[in-house]
Each structure stands twice: as structure tokens, then as C-alpha cells.
Design an enzyme around this catalytic site. Sequence first.
Site, PDB file in Angstrom:
ATOM      1  CG  HIS A   1      68.042  26.278  56.733  1.00  0.00           C
ATOM      2  ND1 HIS A   1      68.894  26.811  55.620  1.00  0.00           N
ATOM      3  CD2 HIS A   1      69.212  25.190  57.420  1.00  0.00           C
ATOM      4  CE1 HIS A   1      69.705  25.534  54.601  1.00  0.00           C
ATOM      5  NE2 HIS A   1      70.182  24.808  56.272  1.00  0.00           N
ATOM      6  N   GLY A   2      63.507  26.540  56.824  1.00  0.00           N
ATOM      7  CA  GLY A   2      62.511  26.507  57.561  1.00  0.00           C
ATOM      8  C   GLY A   2      61.366  27.488  57.079  1.00  0.00           C
TER       9      GLY A   2
END
Lengths: 464, 341
Positions: A323-324
Site C-alpha cells: 500500500h505504500g
Amino acid sequence: MLFNSFIFVVFFLITYGMYALLRPKTQNRLLLAASYVFYGWWDVRFLSLIFLSTLIDYVCGLRIHETPDPRRRRFYLALSLCSNLGILLFFKYFGFFMESLADLIGLWGLHADPRFLQIVLPVGISFYTFQTMSYTIDIYRNKMEPTRDFLNFALFVAYFPQLVAGPIERAAELLPQIEGRRILRYRHLREGAWLILFGYVKKVVLADNLAVFVNEVYNAPESAFGCSIPIATLAFALQIYGDFSGYSNIARGISKLMGIELMQNFRRPYFSINPSEFWNRWHISLSTWLRDYLYIPLGGNRHGSGKTYRNLLITMLLGGLWHGAAWNFVLWGAFHGLILILYRRFPGLGRSPTRFGHAVRFVVFFTVTLLGWMIFRVNALSDIPLLLSNAVSPFAFTGKLALLTILLFGLPVLLLDLAQERNQNEFVVKTWPRPIRFVVYMALISLICLSGVMNKNAFIYFQF
Amino acid sequence: MPSSIFNFDSVQGYFHLPQTEKKWHGLLAGGALLCLIGSSFVIRMVYTDWPAPSVHQMAFRTISADTQVLFLGASLVRTSIIPDYFDRPTVNLSIDAGNYQTAELLLEHNLDRMPNLKVAVLEIDNLMQWYDRLKYPDFNQLYEQGVPVRAMRHLSLGETISQYLMCNPLAQPFFFNNRLNPRDLRYQSSTIQWHLRPGSRSSDFIMTEEELAKRDLSQDETLLQSPSREDNLAALHRMIRTLLDRNIQVVLLRYPQLRQYAEIKSDEWNRSYQELVDGILNQYEGQVTYWDFLSVQGIGLGDFGDTHHLNTYGASAFSRIVSERIEREFFSQAIPPSDLD
């Protein structure tokens, strides 16, 4: 080019108009050109990256299929995976690793300057690299044959409705639709139009109106206190749901209009009562990808409890990192991994034969989910204890306006989701009598016109 | 009901649908259109007191051959300058989110209607220099103030198309910034921050220390933007030359902003701003006047409606201050020595 922008509306109308008029053979060429325009609209330089990824996987896919030598097959698979993961690691995680390394060195009192390179993160890179990786892995596993048409493969990688924020499609599902003859049925139009309408409501009405309150609290946690913190967290839960499932809905709706079916990415996830149900309903294309290409190859649940827990934790940690490039995403992944383990260890936590028990479990698990979203949303890990302590001391009933907004814009979405859940049919609205349908459609259109935030906010998942 | 209405060899399949189905589609399309029109009118009524004319239409109507003082700029000017407080016929042609290119358009299309114009006051600060403000879809204000859509040539193709649509009430819900949601409506009812009702240019909200503490000024996107772009500044120079060619006094005016807001700007930005002002003043060798009212005596925290826009009280006081300054600098006659006796 954002779905909620005027330029996209123009772009889509032109593309769709031409699509409907062209012969099937040229439709794919048009879609490919349109997809590159769509993606290049952010930054033309990004196109070189997606083209490179396409080329490598196309060649690797063919070579894996053609060669009987297992070592050469492994070599081409490794080449495909390394190039995809290499691109992803470099563009998405390089800065994060360097900064983390500098922080680690700093613990020993040494100084390191992590600003080696300023790397621009190409939009949607995590989505299309995962999509192309699944292609070569499936060929390697003899689950599918590669396509010989490079342009069709390029379209599979760059297909604009799902390019930047999914669903992460499997080649076995999408490629045959690209290569084969598409027949647009009446139900495609009806379902597509509904998905687009509901998707826009979720994005521009629900998510974007709540974003303001969420940002106020999470961008300045030191000045937030009392109820505004749990309310902002609830608002974020709805914002990210509206934002991401709204995008998926629009992507699927647009695709349906063109006769292409994309997989369902969200199935009303907040009605879940345990984490495994949640992950079967939330970002389904990613969770099934992680299941098929990471969890099961790691051994899945076939080698006893200990290894199952380890595999769950690894899968969720990497899922979080997907996700990041930040520690809060890693922690969020670990949090969900631990919750999965906990519910697996004590199955009674997530199952109940009675309605009351079901309701209690729903409330408990939703609260747990909210805690997860707090970890997900914070700008720095140090904000978590600050927000938790500020929520109770000093206590005050703040955030009433945010609550009102949640009720006002969340209620229509909740009611429609409830109806879909009860009937286990996302197109349940189609079964309603026309007068009721008319009222629902007009109410949603009016909501978008009156309260939709247009042309402003990008979709959260673009950054992933 | 056919299972397939068309394939891509025969798009015309749609026309073979049963009549009842086509009627249903017509009903939906008509209903959607009505919703669009209705929403547009509701938003207009809530935010602009429609059908009463907007502040921009009012400003446009006040332009006459007698006009002697003209103000151009963005929202700072809109909220700070009340023409009624000026001793001479004054027009405020500011627009929200404006920059020098929009100001140039307004000047270009209205200047000939003001043959007796003596003083033109142009806003100068980071907001006007910020070229990218054009991305904000508020430019129907230009149209309401006399700029034809076809003249908005500096915009990109997409923006130009949106201009045409913005001037069309049917499409306005998609381009009108104000939306109906509890947050904006609260501002609408308690602070009237963007309430462009006739005669009310500024908000009635009074800024307090407590309210200021709630705001995270460092998140203000206007402060995070690059300060200027050449084509935007080129428009400023073109305006100055046009005005000087017509013997109109040009004043560059820096409007009041809260100290806390002004202080956030970096030293580098302040230096580049000063260089810009000095450059203009040197280039036009005394023909252009610069007034820095960033912090002005008589304007305090309670005169602001937010961090950088004056409220009605501040606007009244500031308009008088500027009016007196204009009178003193440009309209006071030197008293002949004989009269002193």
C-alpha cells in the site's frame, strides 16, 4: 486523468463513441491508444516504464511457454519477476529504504544523507506490476497460454479503466475478453450505468465530503481532541471505502459499457464479522492475488498452525507494504496479520449462531477495523499514541459537523449496501419496481449534482 | 426483452428495443436533466441569492463613463474594497482566484467603458502571482464582468471548453465550487464567507485568536505554490503599459493579511517578491506607485474574516484608508501660495 474530472468525461465520450462505431479488430487498437493517452496524461515519462514492463513480460511469457527446459523456464520467470519487482522497488521503495537505512545508521550516532535521488512515483505502478507478474506466473504454472499478439497484451497491461487503481485483473480472465469477440448485451449497459452512478456517489459525495474532516484531524493531530478523533477515524473508514470501491465501481461500469467484465473488488466489506471475511470482501483482487501468489506458495495452511501463522503474517506484512512505502503501512499489515492469527486461534471470536452474537461480533470487528484505519491514515507513527490519548483527554463532544456529514452522505450508501447485502446481489436495484428505481436514480443524480465534489480530489489508491 | 441489443457489427441494435424500454430511458434522461437543472438553481439560490444579480454582475453594471478609480485583483480585493466608501466613482472588478491574466482580460474588455479613469489599483502579492490558480473553476465571474468566453484565450483547450459550459446554467453544478454539504452550509449561515449576495462583498465573521489557533496555516496550499510564472507576470507588465499609455496612474497595492499568515512565507519568497516589486518600480521609473498595506495601522485581528480576507468591518475601514490615500496622492490640488495669505 481522474474519473471525477471534466476532461475524463470528454475523453471517455470520445473514446466510447469511436469504440462503438469501430470494427472489432480496431477496437483494441483504439483502447490501447486511449489507455496510453489516459496514463500519459499524468506524465508522458510514465509510458516508457509501462511499455518496458509490457515488453519484458510479453517476451518472458512466450519464452516460458515455448521452452521445455525447466531451468530456462525458471530463468525467464525470474527475469520477469525481477524486472517487475525491480521497477517497483526502485520507484516505490528506494527512497523509503534509504531513509530507513539512514535512520538506522543514525541510531549509532552516525549521519547519512538519504537524499540520493528524487524519484517520482508513477501512478498505479503497484497495480500493473502485480497484474503483469500474475501473467508470467500463470504461464509458468501452465495455467494459461501466452498471447502472441503484442498489442493485445499491451492492452491487457494498460487497459485504462483499471490501470491505475485496479481491480488487479488476472490474465486468464481479462485477456480472453480482449482477444475474443465481445458482445454487448443489454444487461451490460444497465449494470454498467448503475455501477458508474453508484461509484460516483461513493467517490464524489461520500469520500470527498468526508476527506475534509479526516484531513483536519489527521494532518494536525496535536490540535485534535475528544470525539472528533474517533469520528474522523470513522469518516476515514467511509472515505477510503467510498473512494476505492467507488473507483472500482466506475472502472467496472465503464468496462461493462464496452462489453468487458472486470472482477468485483468490494463486496460490502464493513458487514464482516471477522478478518478473513473482511479480506474476502475488501480489495478482493489484491487479497486473492496475495493468496494465490504468496500465501499458498509459502505453504498456506498445510503445514500446521505455526507455519500458517507465519505465512499469514508475512502475507499481510507484504500486503501492507504494497500500500505504500511507509512504516505505518507495514504496521497496518502486521496488525491485520495478528488479527487474522488471533481469530484463527480463537474461531469463536468470528462466528456466532445467534443474531445477537453476530451483532456483537460485528461491532467488535468494526471497531478493530477502525483501529487499523487509524494506523493506516496517520502521517507518522508517533501520531498514533497522540491521537489515542487526545481522544480521551481532554474529552469533549467535538466533531458534530463531521458526524452530521457522515449520516447525511453515508446513509444513502449504507441503505443501498444493506439492500445488496440482504439479497446478495449488487444489482438488486434492477429488481425493484420502476417507480422506486426512478426515485433512487434521481436521488443519487441530485446528490452528485448538489453535493458532489468535482475536479478536486484524486483517488487515494492512486498513490499505491 | 432481447438478451443482446447489439454487437459491434450493428450498433443500431439499440433501436430495436421495445418501445416501453425506450420510453423508460427517455424518462430517466429527462429526469436526470431536470435534476441537473434543479440542482444548479438550488445551488445558485443558496450561494448567490439568485435570481438577484451576483456581486460580479453588480460590479459590471456600476461601470460608467464617470468611473475614476478601478480596482483589479483577486478575492483579497473583492473582500477589502467597498466602492461606496470612495469619494469618487469607483469600480471593483476583482474575481476570486484571479491572477494577472484574468485581471488583464477584465481590463481589456472594460477599459473603453471608462474614458475618465484616473487611477488603476492592481493587487500585488503571492496570490496574484500564483499562475496555477487558473485551475480553479470559478471563471464564470469573468463572464459576469464582461469578458466574453471566446476571449479567455490563455486557457488550455480543456479549460476553454469548461468556460463555455460554466457560463451555461445546465452544466454549472459540475463547475461551481460551492456545494451543498453541512460544512459549507455552516459557513454559509454563520460566517457568510463566500456569500456573494448583492451589496455584501465580505464575510461578517470576526477572526479571533481561538479561531486562528484551529487553522493549520502551513497547510495553506496558496503558500506552498511556486510564486510566479513568466506569462502571468507578462500580463502584469502589459496591463501597466496599457494604463500608462492612457495616462492612468498605476498603483500596485499589497493588501492586509494576518501577521501569522504573512510570516509563513519563506525568506526566499520574500526576497523574490521584493526583487519583483523593485524591478517593476525601476522599469517604469516613478510612473508606478507601490503601496504596502500588508500590515496597516487600524486593521487588526478582528477585522479579518479568515487568515487573509478582511471582513465587512475591516473592509469598511480599509476602503476609507485607501480612499484617503488616493485622494491625497492623486486628486489633492496644490494650494496656490496666494491663497495662503
